[in-house]
Write a protein that holds these residues in place. Structure first.
Motif, PDB file in Angstrom:
ATOM      1  N   LEU A 279       0.818  -1.024   0.190  1.00  0.00           N
ATOM      2  CA  LEU A 279       0.063   0.021  -0.476  1.00  0.00           C
ATOM      3  C   LEU A 279       0.913   1.226   0.154  1.00  0.00           C
ATOM      4  O   LEU A 279       0.304   1.960   0.044  1.00  0.00           O
ATOM      5  CB  LEU A 279      -0.939  -0.122   1.424  1.00  0.00           C
ATOM      6  N   GLN A 280       1.938   1.065   0.737  1.00  0.00           N
ATOM      7  CA  GLN A 280       3.361   1.975   0.715  1.00  0.00           C
ATOM      8  C   GLN A 280       3.497   2.465  -0.869  1.00  0.00           C
ATOM      9  O   GLN A 280       4.192   4.248  -1.176  1.00  0.00           O
ATOM     10  CB  GLN A 280       3.936   2.077   2.049  1.00  0.00           C
ATOM     11  N   MET A 281       3.801   2.094  -1.983  1.00  0.00           N
ATOM     12  CA  MET A 281       3.448   2.640  -3.420  1.00  0.00           C
ATOM     13  C   MET A 281       2.384   3.499  -4.223  1.00  0.00           C
ATOM     14  O   MET A 281       2.699   4.104  -4.794  1.00  0.00           O
ATOM     15  CB  MET A 281       3.424   0.896  -3.789  1.00  0.00           C
ATOM     16  N   PHE A 282       1.421   3.599  -2.973  1.00  0.00           N
ATOM     17  CA  PHE A 282       0.129   4.773  -4.186  1.00  0.00           C
ATOM     18  C   PHE A 282       0.275   5.928  -3.290  1.00  0.00           C
ATOM     19  O   PHE A 282       0.498   6.444  -1.812  1.00  0.00           O
ATOM     20  CB  PHE A 282      -0.983   3.744  -3.981  1.00  0.00           C
ATOM     21  N   SER A 283      -0.549   6.882  -4.054  1.00  0.00           N
ATOM     22  CA  SER A 283      -0.284   7.772  -3.406  1.00  0.00           C
ATOM     23  C   SER A 283      -1.780   7.747  -3.153  1.00  0.00           C
ATOM     24  O   SER A 283      -2.696   7.107  -2.925  1.00  0.00           O
ATOM     25  CB  SER A 283      -0.755   8.980  -4.664  1.00  0.00           C
ATOM     26  N   ASP A 284      -2.281   9.220  -1.972  1.00  0.00           N
ATOM     27  CA  ASP A 284      -3.456   9.223  -1.260  1.00  0.00           C
ATOM     28  C   ASP A 284      -4.530   9.059  -2.279  1.00  0.00           C
ATOM     29  O   ASP A 284      -5.596   8.555  -1.536  1.00  0.00           O
ATOM     30  CB  ASP A 284      -2.960  10.639  -0.153  1.00  0.00           C
ATOM     31  N   SER A 285      -4.163  10.140  -2.754  1.00  0.00           N
ATOM     32  CA  SER A 285      -5.803  10.065  -3.943  1.00  0.00           C
ATOM     33  C   SER A 285      -5.378   8.248  -4.656  1.00  0.00           C
ATOM     34  O   SER A 285      -6.659   8.656  -5.381  1.00  0.00           O
ATOM     35  CB  SER A 285      -5.283  10.997  -4.457  1.00  0.00           C
ATOM     36  N   SER A 286      -5.069   7.655  -4.699  1.00  0.00           N
ATOM     37  CA  SER A 286      -5.064   6.877  -5.861  1.00  0.00           C
ATOM     38  C   SER A 286      -6.164   5.573  -4.907  1.00  0.00           C
ATOM     39  O   SER A 286      -5.984   5.731  -4.225  1.00  0.00           O
ATOM     40  CB  SER A 286      -3.775   5.508  -5.790  1.00  0.00           C
ATOM     41  N   GLU A 287      -7.499   4.675  -5.733  1.00  0.00           N
ATOM     42  CA  GLU A 287      -8.386   4.412  -5.632  1.00  0.00           C
ATOM     43  C   GLU A 287      -7.916   2.946  -5.402  1.00  0.00           C
ATOM     44  O   GLU A 287      -7.051   1.674  -6.376  1.00  0.00           O
ATOM     45  CB  GLU A 287      -9.701   4.075  -6.658  1.00  0.00           C
ATOM     46  N   LEU A 288      -8.326   1.997  -4.176  1.00  0.00           N
ATOM     47  CA  LEU A 288      -8.265   1.202  -4.228  1.00  0.00           C
ATOM     48  C   LEU A 288      -8.959   0.150  -3.519  1.00  0.00           C
ATOM     49  O   LEU A 288      -9.805   0.957  -2.984  1.00  0.00           O
ATOM     50  CB  LEU A 288      -7.254   0.324  -3.174  1.00  0.00           C
ATOM     51  N   GLY A 289      -9.740  -1.236  -4.084  1.00  0.00           N
ATOM     52  CA  GLY A 289     -10.379  -2.084  -3.379  1.00  0.00           C
ATOM     53  C   GLY A 289      -9.583  -3.418  -3.249  1.00  0.00           C
ATOM     54  O   GLY A 289      -8.595  -3.894  -3.660  1.00  0.00           O
ATOM     55  N   LEU A 290     -10.267  -4.154  -2.457  1.00  0.00           N
ATOM     56  CA  LEU A 290     -10.237  -5.438  -2.267  1.00  0.00           C
ATOM     57  C   LEU A 290     -11.139  -6.481  -2.452  1.00  0.00           C
ATOM     58  O   LEU A 290     -12.158  -5.861  -1.756  1.00  0.00           O
ATOM     59  CB  LEU A 290      -9.288  -5.663  -0.858  1.00  0.00           C
ATOM     60  N   TRP A 291     -11.189  -8.165  -2.437  1.00  0.00           N
ATOM     61  CA  TRP A 291     -11.581  -8.494  -2.838  1.00  0.00           C
ATOM     62  C   TRP A 291     -11.254 -10.073  -2.105  1.00  0.00           C
ATOM     63  O   TRP A 291      -9.602 -10.258  -2.116  1.00  0.00           O
ATOM     64  CB  TRP A 291     -12.209  -9.375  -4.517  1.00  0.00           C
ATOM     65  N   GLU A 292     -11.952 -10.647  -1.508  1.00  0.00           N
ATOM     66  CA  GLU A 292     -11.233 -12.304  -1.394  1.00  0.00           C
ATOM     67  C   GLU A 292     -12.323 -13.936  -2.054  1.00  0.00           C
ATOM     68  O   GLU A 292     -13.199 -13.200  -2.823  1.00  0.00           O
ATOM     69  CB  GLU A 292     -11.314 -12.906   0.001  1.00  0.00           C
ATOM     70  N   PHE A 293     -11.106 -14.590  -1.993  1.00  0.00           N
ATOM     71  CA  PHE A 293     -12.000 -15.851  -3.368  1.00  0.00           C
ATOM     72  C   PHE A 293     -11.579 -16.441  -3.184  1.00  0.00           C
ATOM     73  O   PHE A 293     -10.002 -17.215  -1.941  1.00  0.00           O
ATOM     74  CB  PHE A 293     -11.717 -14.762  -4.852  1.00  0.00           C
ATOM     75  N   SER A 294     -12.091 -17.523  -3.593  1.00  0.00           N
ATOM     76  CA  SER A 294     -12.121 -19.296  -2.368  1.00  0.00           C
ATOM     77  C   SER A 294     -12.917 -20.111  -3.932  1.00  0.00           C
ATOM     78  O   SER A 294     -13.252 -19.897  -4.717  1.00  0.00           O
ATOM     79  CB  SER A 294     -11.825 -19.551  -1.782  1.00  0.00           C
ATOM     80  N   THR A 295     -13.741 -20.652  -2.949  1.00  0.00           N
ATOM     81  CA  THR A 295     -15.048 -21.800  -3.916  1.00  0.00           C
ATOM     82  C   THR A 295     -16.442 -21.051  -2.569  1.00  0.00           C
ATOM     83  O   THR A 295     -16.293 -21.707  -1.752  1.00  0.00           O
ATOM     84  CB  THR A 295     -15.070 -22.868  -4.159  1.00  0.00           C
ATOM     85  N   ASN A 296     -17.691 -20.974  -2.793  1.00  0.00           N
ATOM     86  CA  ASN A 296     -18.614 -20.718  -2.377  1.00  0.00           C
ATOM     87  C   ASN A 296     -18.306 -19.625  -1.091  1.00  0.00           C
ATOM     88  O   ASN A 296     -19.148 -19.999  -0.449  1.00  0.00           O
ATOM     89  CB  ASN A 296     -19.394 -21.990  -1.998  1.00  0.00           C
ATOM     90  N   VAL A 297     -18.026 -18.323  -0.958  1.00  0.00           N
ATOM     91  CA  VAL A 297     -17.683 -17.656   0.286  1.00  0.00           C
ATOM     92  C   VAL A 297     -18.354 -16.633  -0.283  1.00  0.00           C
ATOM     93  O   VAL A 297     -18.808 -16.351   1.500  1.00  0.00           O
ATOM     94  CB  VAL A 297     -16.181 -16.760  -0.710  1.00  0.00           C
ATOM     95  N   ASN A 298     -19.946 -16.666  -0.499  1.00  0.00           N
ATOM     96  CA  ASN A 298     -20.703 -15.128  -0.286  1.00  0.00           C
ATOM     97  C   ASN A 298     -21.429 -16.336  -1.322  1.00  0.00           C
ATOM     98  O   ASN A 298     -22.123 -15.912  -2.454  1.00  0.00           O
ATOM     99  CB  ASN A 298     -20.291 -14.298  -1.738  1.00  0.00           C
ATOM    100  N   ASN A 299     -22.116 -17.282  -0.246  1.00  0.00           N
ATOM    101  CA  ASN A 299     -23.406 -17.767  -1.233  1.00  0.00           C
ATOM    102  C   ASN A 299     -23.003 -18.798  -1.872  1.00  0.00           C
ATOM    103  O   ASN A 299     -22.248 -19.735  -2.077  1.00  0.00           O
ATOM    104  CB  ASN A 299     -24.716 -17.246  -1.219  1.00  0.00           C
ATOM    105  N   ASN A 300     -23.526 -18.594  -3.465  1.00  0.00           N
ATOM    106  CA  ASN A 300     -23.176 -19.509  -5.089  1.00  0.00           C
ATOM    107  C   ASN A 300     -21.943 -18.642  -5.796  1.00  0.00           C
ATOM    108  O   ASN A 300     -21.043 -19.672  -6.197  1.00  0.00           O
ATOM    109  CB  ASN A 300     -24.380 -19.627  -5.493  1.00  0.00           C
ATOM    110  N   LEU A 301     -21.617 -17.256  -4.994  1.00  0.00           N
ATOM    111  CA  LEU A 301     -20.834 -17.133  -5.185  1.00  0.00           C
ATOM    112  C   LEU A 301     -19.141 -17.625  -4.951  1.00  0.00           C
ATOM    113  O   LEU A 301     -19.343 -17.135  -3.215  1.00  0.00           O
ATOM    114  CB  LEU A 301     -20.518 -15.253  -5.343  1.00  0.00           C
ATOM    115  N   HIS A 302     -18.090 -16.711  -5.630  1.00  0.00           N
ATOM    116  CA  HIS A 302     -17.129 -17.636  -5.213  1.00  0.00           C
ATOM    117  C   HIS A 302     -15.795 -16.881  -4.930  1.00  0.00           C
ATOM    118  O   HIS A 302     -14.847 -16.590  -4.256  1.00  0.00           O
ATOM    119  CB  HIS A 302     -16.281 -18.162  -6.443  1.00  0.00           C
ATOM    120  N   TYR A 303     -16.138 -15.256  -4.694  1.00  0.00           N
ATOM    121  CA  TYR A 303     -15.724 -14.291  -3.986  1.00  0.00           C
ATOM    122  C   TYR A 303     -16.670 -12.936  -4.178  1.00  0.00           C
ATOM    123  O   TYR A 303     -17.734 -13.234  -3.706  1.00  0.00           O
ATOM    124  CB  TYR A 303     -15.384 -13.600  -5.342  1.00  0.00           C
ATOM    125  N   GLN A 304     -15.901 -12.485  -2.863  1.00  0.00           N
ATOM    126  CA  GLN A 304     -17.159 -11.200  -3.045  1.00  0.00           C
ATOM    127  C   GLN A 304     -16.622 -10.142  -1.807  1.00  0.00           C
ATOM    128  O   GLN A 304     -15.027  -9.908  -1.928  1.00  0.00           O
ATOM    129  CB  GLN A 304     -17.733 -11.563  -0.736  1.00  0.00           C
TER     130      GLN A 304
END
Length: 584
Positions: A409-434
């Motif tokens: 995270l230190q590589m990015f400026s304060d005005s950069s936009e970042l988001g985070l997902w996690e994934f495996s299998t069936n982590v969010n009902n029938n979805l494999h990501y959330q």
């Protein structure tokens, strides 16, 4: 290209004549004869000073880099009092301060400018600027006269009370080239290279030093990216801001500052209570050379510019420039001004070649690409294999990956936009990501007042693997690409960053061929969304599918068995931003 003419070229005889001086009546007569004969041969008829002026004056506007203004204003004052003439009309030189970048951008139209930058003569702080103009505005009138008004080498400045012995130090020793999170010495600052010769020259010096030291292109790109990021974090908008930072007039520890030798002297003149000391690095340096440029093709103006150039090159003018902390064109200095006690050296440092037009363009592109804010969706594998321990660390793969990602995270400026997902299998009902955290600016705050950067850091280090989870890699790639396409920002670099410790493992799920077909139908060169994958651990048996996905999107795929190397791989991945299409 700008038009070049040789009639102003300065030869060795001119320099030796200037050094001998013109004291006494015989020397004055000899100098006058040289001027008259030279002008007659060229077909130019001009009367010298002392015969008075007839008709209206010839106004010669001279735009100079601000630090030259005090000395050249005095030169112009004496010049005007002496009533130099062209065609029996007095030449009146008027000196104005003009930021070198402002003049260059006004000519090329390639950047914002402030103030009036029109002039007949231009003396920027460096030949970098007219070269840039020649490469970007081929029809511009840029006549190089071969005259360097003054010179000043780049040095590393630091407050005298904090100064270290930098004997044997090189440019790559001074500017950090390591992955984020590693210890560095002092903060290094430059003035924004898009507006400063010293800042741009610093990039050039580093580029050359790293090219020599790097065993391969990937290592060079990674180290250059780290250096650019370090300089980005410490870049000052202008010289006033740089002086403030150097004096310790902000909340940070006093930094190292790359600036010209004359700038150090000028800083010390205004900050006697917080004096700076220059360091001369061992691998040579670049010089500001203050070229005398004529920007007119009008016959009267070009002859007037030549008359004023002769005055600028006089011994009296040279003394004024030395009094202001400059070196002369031959390296001479006034040791009563640039004193040994203040850390200045009488011996001129070794000079490195000046940047070419191509180098200037490329380095500016590198800087601007890193300057453009990122928009990154980071996706982290939380399958059961992430519970495995990394040998020799006492930590799980999940913990090591989370800590490395948080450091990234230190590589990015304060005005950069970042988001985070996690994934495996069936982590969010029938979805494999959330979604774990939405894509937002790192400096944004949530309802509780927490900065998004801190929210992401905590989330990355707090992720928990699913003991029975598999690796639905392909479905997650597709969903992420669809989301980033839907929310694409053309003013940012839009990137998908995937961290996984295994191959796709989802029986009955999407196949690689289907994913590739979907990516091909959605991708567009005008809306690039590179997928960068960092695969780690012994469970990754086949990198080829990840490489195919990277190739289809303009991204990259990296593999290591050691998750502790993720920080270095982050740096390599980030260096894609400074690699042009031709280099790939």
């Amino acid at each position: 290209m700008g038009r070049h003419r040789g009639k102003y070229a300065e030869g060795p005889s001119d320099r030796s004549r200037r050094r001998r001086g013109r004291g006494g009546a015989v020397a004055a007569l000899a100098a006058a004869m040289v001027i008259v004969v030279g002008l007659a041969v060229a077909g130019v008829y001009m009367f010298g000073q002392g015969d008075g002026c007839g008709g209206s004056d010839i106004e010669l506007n001279v735009a100079v880099s601000p630090e030259l203004a005090p000395a050249l204003a005095d030169v112009a004052g004496d010049f005007n009092a002496e009533e130099h003439t062209v065609d029996n009309r007095c030449v009146r030189a008027s000196v104005t301060e003009a930021d070198s970048a402002d003049v260059a951008f006004q000519i090329t139209g390639s950047g914002a400018t402030t103030g009036d930058t029109d002039s007949h003569v231009w003396i920027p702080d460096s030949s970098v600027w007219p070269r840039m103009v020649q490469s970007q505005a081929g029809d511009a009138v840029i006549t190089e006269t071969g005259t360097s008004v003054a010179r000043s080498p780049l040095v590393v400045a630091e407050l005298a009370e904090f100064a270290d012995d930098r004997e044997g130090t090189t440019w790559t020793d001074v500017v950090p080239t390591a992955a984020p999170g590693e210890e560095t010495d002092r903060v290094v600052r430059v003035v924004d290279p898009t507006r400063s010769s010293s800042g741009l020259a610093t990039l050039y010096l580093l580029n050359g030093a790293l090219e020599e030291a790097s065993p391969d292109a990937d290592t060079f790109n990674a180290h250059m990216t780290a250096a650019l990021q370090a300089l980005h974090r410490g870049a000052s908008a202008d010289e006033d801001s740089a002086f403030l930072a150097l004096s310790g007039g902000n909340a940070e520890a006093p930094p190292l500052m790359v600036m010209s030798e004359q700038s150090v002297w000028r800083y010390n003149e205004a900050h006697a209570d917080a004096a700076a000391q220059p360091s001369y690095l061992d691998d040579g340096t670049y010089f500001l050379d203050y070229p005398y440029i004529v920007r007119s093709e009008d016959s009267e103006i070009t002859r007037a510019a030549e008359v004023f150039r002769a005055s600028v090159r006089s011994d009296e003018s040279a003394e004024r420039l030395l009094d202001e902390g400059f070196r002369g064109p031959e390296g001479e200095l006034d040791d009563g001004v640039l004193t040994e006690g203040a850390g200045f050296r009488a011996e001129e440092p070794s000079e490195l070649p000046a940047p070419s037009e191509g180098s200037i363009t490329e380095l500016t592109r590198f800087w601007n690409q890193l300057k453009m804010d990122s928009r990154v969706l980071t996706i982290v594998d939380v399958s059961g294999s992430m519970l495995a321990e990394v040998p020799g660390t006492g930590l799980t793969r999940m913990q090591v990956a989370g800590a490395a990602s948080a450091e990234g995270l230190q590589m990015f400026s304060d005005s950069s936009e970042l988001g985070l997902w996690e994934f495996s299998t069936n982590v969010n009902n029938n979805l494999h990501y959330q979604e774990v955290a939405p894509i937002r600016e790192l400096q944004a705050t949530d309802d509780s007042g927490n900065e998004h950067r801190d929210v992401l850091g905590a989330a990355l280090q707090g992720m928990q693997p699913l003991p029975e989870g598999d690796t639905a890699l392909y479905e997650t790639y597709l969903a992420a690409y669809q989301e980033m396409s839907r929310t694409y920002r053309p003013d940012r670099t839009n990137v998908i960053l995937m961290l996984t410790d295994g191959d796709d493992d989802n029986p009955g799920g999407m196949e690689l061929d289907e994913l590739m077909s979907q990516l091909e139908s959605m991708s567009s060169p005008s809306r690039p969304i590179p997928i960068i994958t960092i695969a780690f651990g012994p469970d990754v048996r086949n990198l080829e599918p990840l490489q195919q996905i990277a190739a289809a999107t303009g991204g990259a795929a990296y593999m290591t068995e050691d998750p502790t190397e993720i920080g270095d791989i982050f740096l390599q991945a980030f260096s894609l931003r400074i690699v042009s299409d031709d280099d790939e």
